[in-house]
Motif scaffolding. Structure first.
Motif, PDB file in Angstrom:
ATOM      1  N   GLU A 171      77.204  42.353 -14.017  1.00 25.83           N
ATOM      2  CA  GLU A 171      77.747  42.383 -15.365  1.00 25.83           C
ATOM      3  C   GLU A 171      78.650  41.168 -15.546  1.00 25.83           C
ATOM      4  OE1 GLU A 171      79.611  46.155 -15.960  1.00 25.83           O
ATOM      5  OE2 GLU A 171      77.726  47.268 -15.810  1.00 25.83           O
ATOM      6  N   PRO A 172      78.743  40.637 -16.762  1.00 26.14           N
ATOM      7  CA  PRO A 172      79.536  39.419 -16.988  1.00 26.14           C
ATOM      8  C   PRO A 172      80.999  39.560 -16.576  1.00 26.14           C
ATOM      9  CG  PRO A 172      78.138  39.888 -18.883  1.00 26.14           C
ATOM     10  CD  PRO A 172      78.032  41.076 -17.971  1.00 26.14           C
ATOM     11  N   ALA A 173      81.504  40.780 -16.550  1.00 25.71           N
ATOM     12  CA  ALA A 173      82.917  40.980 -16.244  1.00 25.71           C
ATOM     13  C   ALA A 173      83.234  40.865 -14.756  1.00 25.71           C
ATOM     14  CB  ALA A 173      83.374  42.356 -16.742  1.00 25.71           C
ATOM     15  N   TRP A 174      82.222  40.875 -13.920  1.00 27.37           N
ATOM     16  CA  TRP A 174      82.468  40.937 -12.479  1.00 27.37           C
ATOM     17  C   TRP A 174      82.930  39.600 -11.929  1.00 27.37           C
ATOM     18  CZ3 TRP A 174      77.607  44.070 -10.558  1.00 27.37           C
ATOM     19  CH2 TRP A 174      77.715  45.381 -11.038  1.00 27.37           C
ATOM     20  N   PRO A 175      83.659  39.611 -10.801  1.00 33.27           N
ATOM     21  CA  PRO A 175      84.105  38.361 -10.181  1.00 33.27           C
ATOM     22  C   PRO A 175      82.930  37.500  -9.737  1.00 33.27           C
ATOM     23  CG  PRO A 175      85.302  40.242  -9.286  1.00 33.27           C
ATOM     24  CD  PRO A 175      84.198  40.792 -10.122  1.00 33.27           C
ATOM     25  N   ALA A 176      83.202  36.226  -9.538  1.00 34.28           N
ATOM     26  CA  ALA A 176      82.158  35.302  -9.115  1.00 34.28           C
ATOM     27  C   ALA A 176      81.486  35.787  -7.838  1.00 34.28           C
ATOM     28  CB  ALA A 176      82.755  33.911  -8.901  1.00 34.28           C
ATOM     29  N   ASN A 177      80.161  35.630  -7.801  1.00 34.33           N
ATOM     30  CA  ASN A 177      79.361  35.972  -6.626  1.00 34.33           C
ATOM     31  C   ASN A 177      79.382  37.462  -6.291  1.00 34.33           C
ATOM     32  OD1 ASN A 177      78.641  33.192  -6.082  1.00 34.33           O
ATOM     33  ND2 ASN A 177      80.729  32.932  -5.326  1.00 34.33           N
ATOM     34  N   SER A 178      79.695  38.305  -7.275  1.00 34.72           N
ATOM     35  CA  SER A 178      79.662  39.757  -7.071  1.00 34.72           C
ATOM     36  C   SER A 178      78.401  40.311  -7.736  1.00 34.72           C
ATOM     37  CB  SER A 178      80.909  40.421  -7.672  1.00 34.72           C
ATOM     38  OG  SER A 178      82.065  40.025  -6.973  1.00 34.72           O
ATOM     39  N   TRP A 179      77.596  41.002  -6.940  1.00 37.06           N
ATOM     40  CA  TRP A 179      76.326  41.535  -7.422  1.00 37.06           C
ATOM     41  C   TRP A 179      76.138  42.930  -6.862  1.00 37.06           C
ATOM     42  CZ3 TRP A 179      73.228  38.276 -10.470  1.00 37.06           C
ATOM     43  CH2 TRP A 179      73.637  36.936 -10.519  1.00 37.06           C
ATOM     44  N   ALA A 180      75.526  43.789  -7.652  1.00 36.90           N
ATOM     45  CA  ALA A 180      75.138  45.112  -7.164  1.00 36.90           C
ATOM     46  C   ALA A 180      73.673  45.056  -6.763  1.00 36.90           C
ATOM     47  CB  ALA A 180      75.353  46.164  -8.244  1.00 36.90           C
ATOM     48  N   PRO A 181      73.312  45.624  -5.628  1.00 39.78           N
ATOM     49  CA  PRO A 181      71.915  45.546  -5.191  1.00 39.78           C
ATOM     50  C   PRO A 181      70.923  46.134  -6.181  1.00 39.78           C
ATOM     51  CG  PRO A 181      73.322  46.300  -3.398  1.00 39.78           C
ATOM     52  CD  PRO A 181      74.170  46.271  -4.633  1.00 39.78           C
ATOM     53  N   TYR A 182      71.348  47.210  -6.885  1.00 35.37           N
ATOM     54  CA  TYR A 182      70.378  47.898  -7.747  1.00 35.37           C
ATOM     55  C   TYR A 182      70.993  48.303  -9.083  1.00 35.37           C
ATOM     56  CZ  TYR A 182      68.229  48.725  -3.156  1.00 35.37           C
ATOM     57  OH  TYR A 182      67.712  48.583  -1.902  1.00 35.37           O
ATOM     58  N   LYS A 183      70.169  48.253 -10.126  1.00 33.61           N
ATOM     59  CA  LYS A 183      70.437  48.971 -11.369  1.00 33.61           C
ATOM     60  C   LYS A 183      69.445  50.118 -11.429  1.00 33.61           C
ATOM     61  CE  LYS A 183      70.698  48.513 -16.404  1.00 33.61           C
ATOM     62  NZ  LYS A 183      70.503  47.608 -17.562  1.00 33.61           N
ATOM     63  N   ILE A 184      69.937  51.313 -11.769  1.00 28.77           N
ATOM     64  CA  ILE A 184      69.106  52.512 -11.741  1.00 28.77           C
ATOM     65  C   ILE A 184      69.151  53.204 -13.096  1.00 28.77           C
ATOM     66  CG2 ILE A 184      68.731  54.753 -10.614  1.00 28.77           C
ATOM     67  CD1 ILE A 184      70.966  52.340  -8.862  1.00 28.77           C
ATOM     68  N   GLU A 185      67.999  53.637 -13.549  1.00 36.29           N
ATOM     69  CA  GLU A 185      67.925  54.496 -14.733  1.00 36.29           C
ATOM     70  C   GLU A 185      67.776  55.929 -14.238  1.00 36.29           C
ATOM     71  OE1 GLU A 185      64.528  55.390 -17.878  1.00 36.29           O
ATOM     72  OE2 GLU A 185      65.422  53.416 -18.208  1.00 36.29           O
ATOM     73  N   LEU A 186      68.787  56.745 -14.493  1.00 38.29           N
ATOM     74  CA  LEU A 186      68.747  58.134 -14.068  1.00 38.29           C
ATOM     75  C   LEU A 186      67.811  58.942 -14.959  1.00 38.29           C
ATOM     76  CD1 LEU A 186      72.529  58.775 -13.322  1.00 38.29           C
ATOM     77  CD2 LEU A 186      70.729  58.073 -11.730  1.00 38.29           C
ATOM     78  N   ASP A 187      67.362  60.072 -14.450  1.00 35.20           N
ATOM     79  CA  ASP A 187      66.451  60.920 -15.213  1.00 35.20           C
ATOM     80  C   ASP A 187      67.088  61.460 -16.485  1.00 35.20           C
ATOM     81  OD1 ASP A 187      64.658  60.440 -13.218  1.00 35.20           O
ATOM     82  OD2 ASP A 187      64.645  62.478 -12.393  1.00 35.20           O
ATOM     83  N   ASP A 188      68.433  61.521 -16.510  1.00 40.12           N
ATOM     84  CA  ASP A 188      69.103  62.029 -17.720  1.00 40.12           C
ATOM     85  C   ASP A 188      69.324  60.926 -18.758  1.00 40.12           C
ATOM     86  OD1 ASP A 188      71.204  60.516 -16.744  1.00 40.12           O
ATOM     87  OD2 ASP A 188      72.455  62.223 -16.202  1.00 40.12           O
ATOM     88  N   GLY A 189      68.817  59.711 -18.482  1.00 38.61           N
ATOM     89  CA  GLY A 189      68.900  58.627 -19.456  1.00 38.61           C
ATOM     90  C   GLY A 189      70.009  57.636 -19.208  1.00 38.61           C
ATOM     91  N   ARG A 190      70.940  57.981 -18.337  1.00 38.77           N
ATOM     92  CA  ARG A 190      72.037  57.054 -18.058  1.00 38.77           C
ATOM     93  C   ARG A 190      71.557  55.885 -17.215  1.00 38.77           C
ATOM     94  NH1 ARG A 190      76.560  60.334 -15.165  1.00 38.77           N
ATOM     95  NH2 ARG A 190      74.751  61.510 -14.409  1.00 38.77           N
ATOM     96  N   ASN A 191      72.181  54.726 -17.400  1.00 37.78           N
ATOM     97  CA  ASN A 191      71.942  53.563 -16.569  1.00 37.78           C
ATOM     98  C   ASN A 191      73.181  53.287 -15.741  1.00 37.78           C
ATOM     99  OD1 ASN A 191      69.265  51.921 -17.255  1.00 37.78           O
ATOM    100  ND2 ASN A 191      69.981  52.913 -19.136  1.00 37.78           N
ATOM    101  N   ILE A 192      73.016  53.209 -14.432  1.00 41.11           N
ATOM    102  CA  ILE A 192      74.134  52.967 -13.538  1.00 41.11           C
ATOM    103  C   ILE A 192      73.732  51.860 -12.562  1.00 41.11           C
ATOM    104  CG2 ILE A 192      74.892  55.373 -13.698  1.00 41.11           C
ATOM    105  CD1 ILE A 192      73.809  55.737 -10.818  1.00 41.11           C
ATOM    106  N   PHE A 193      74.704  51.388 -11.783  1.00 37.45           N
ATOM    107  CA  PHE A 193      74.382  50.458 -10.710  1.00 37.45           C
ATOM    108  C   PHE A 193      74.833  51.041  -9.383  1.00 37.45           C
ATOM    109  CE2 PHE A 193      78.664  49.164 -12.036  1.00 37.45           C
ATOM    110  CZ  PHE A 193      79.324  49.044 -10.818  1.00 37.45           C
ATOM    111  N   ALA A 194      74.150  50.644  -8.335  1.00 39.48           N
ATOM    112  CA  ALA A 194      74.536  51.036  -6.978  1.00 39.48           C
ATOM    113  C   ALA A 194      75.273  49.857  -6.357  1.00 39.48           C
ATOM    114  CB  ALA A 194      73.314  51.400  -6.144  1.00 39.48           C
ATOM    115  N   PRO A 195      76.560  49.996  -6.045  1.00 40.94           N
ATOM    116  CA  PRO A 195      77.339  48.858  -5.554  1.00 40.94           C
ATOM    117  C   PRO A 195      77.039  48.462  -4.121  1.00 40.94           C
ATOM    118  CG  PRO A 195      78.703  50.823  -5.634  1.00 40.94           C
ATOM    119  CD  PRO A 195      77.401  51.185  -6.267  1.00 40.94           C
ATOM    120  N   GLY A 196      76.262  49.271  -3.400  1.00 42.26           N
ATOM    121  CA  GLY A 196      75.923  48.935  -2.019  1.00 42.26           C
ATOM    122  C   GLY A 196      74.579  49.526  -1.651  1.00 42.26           C
TER     123      GLY A 196
END
Length: 206
Positions: A171-196
């Motif tokens: 996300e644009p707000a994150w510090p430089a060189n910070s990335w989450a390995p995955y973005k996940i769409e949950l079955d209930d419709g929410r979108n989240i990220f997995a930080p590790g």
């Protein structure tokens, strides 16, 4: 070169070096785990008491593929029971992170409170640079794969099923060189990220 492949014809017994090398590896792993424990305790303490209940702190060392950054970064992810979450990257190994360094990189109380309410909050604003992950660590899951993700504090019921929709999300707000390995769409419709990319956060769906 792997251990035990030294040419014995040179008069050196490779087994002589194994105990010391194994001891060094064990000491390094212990130092890493002790660093994780310290960082988790400091991060928990830094979260205001009124929103601290049920928070999950995850600390993980990650390899940085950018030649301009530290070879090893320490990623600290903060997950609230509401589903709000964020992360920060510290450009050093966990064993070298001091409390002062962590607090300098730590989100403000305003940002933490927004995450606690399940809202998005920038921390801190920055440019979104392209990143080449071809030389980075190999991830366990692929786009489209079914997974279950940690979304709450309860170790049994705090999981939700979904599917991976993006690798190396940020996300644009994150510090430089910070990335989450995955973005996940949950079955209930929410979108989240997995930080590790660890079983404590994301697992293969049965």
């Amino acid at each position: 070169q792997s251990w035990g492949t030294r040419d014995s014809r040179k008069g050196t017994n490779p087994a002589m070096f194994l105990p010391q090398n194994n001891a060094d590896l064990r000491a390094a792993e212990q130092a890493r785990r002790e660093g994780y424990t310290r960082i988790e305790a400091w991060a928990t303490e830094a979260i205001p008491a009124e929103i601290r209940r049920g928070v999950t702190i995850t600390v993980q060392e990650v390899q940085c593929g950018d030649p301009e950054c530290a070879p090893i970064d320490t990623a600290v992810a903060i997950m609230f029971p509401s589903g709000g979450r964020g992360m920060m990257g510290i450009p050093m190994e966990a064993k070298d992170v001091s409390k002062e360094v962590l607090l300098d990189a730590f989100p403000t109380n305003q940002v933490l409170s927004a995450w606690a309410r399940g809202e998005d909050a920038e921390w801190p604003p920055m440019d979104d640079d392209d990143q080449d992950f071809s030389q980075g660590p190999r991830l366990r899951f692929e786009v489209g794969q079914r997974v279950v993700c940690r979304v709450g504090p309860d170790p049994v019921t705090g999981w939700a099923p979904g599917r991976v929709v993006q690798l190396w999300y940020r996300e644009p707000a994150w510090p430089a060189n910070s990335w989450a390995p995955y973005k996940i769409e949950l079955d209930d419709g929410r979108n989240i990220f997995a930080p590790g990319d660890v079983d404590q956060i994301i697992r293969e769906a049965n």
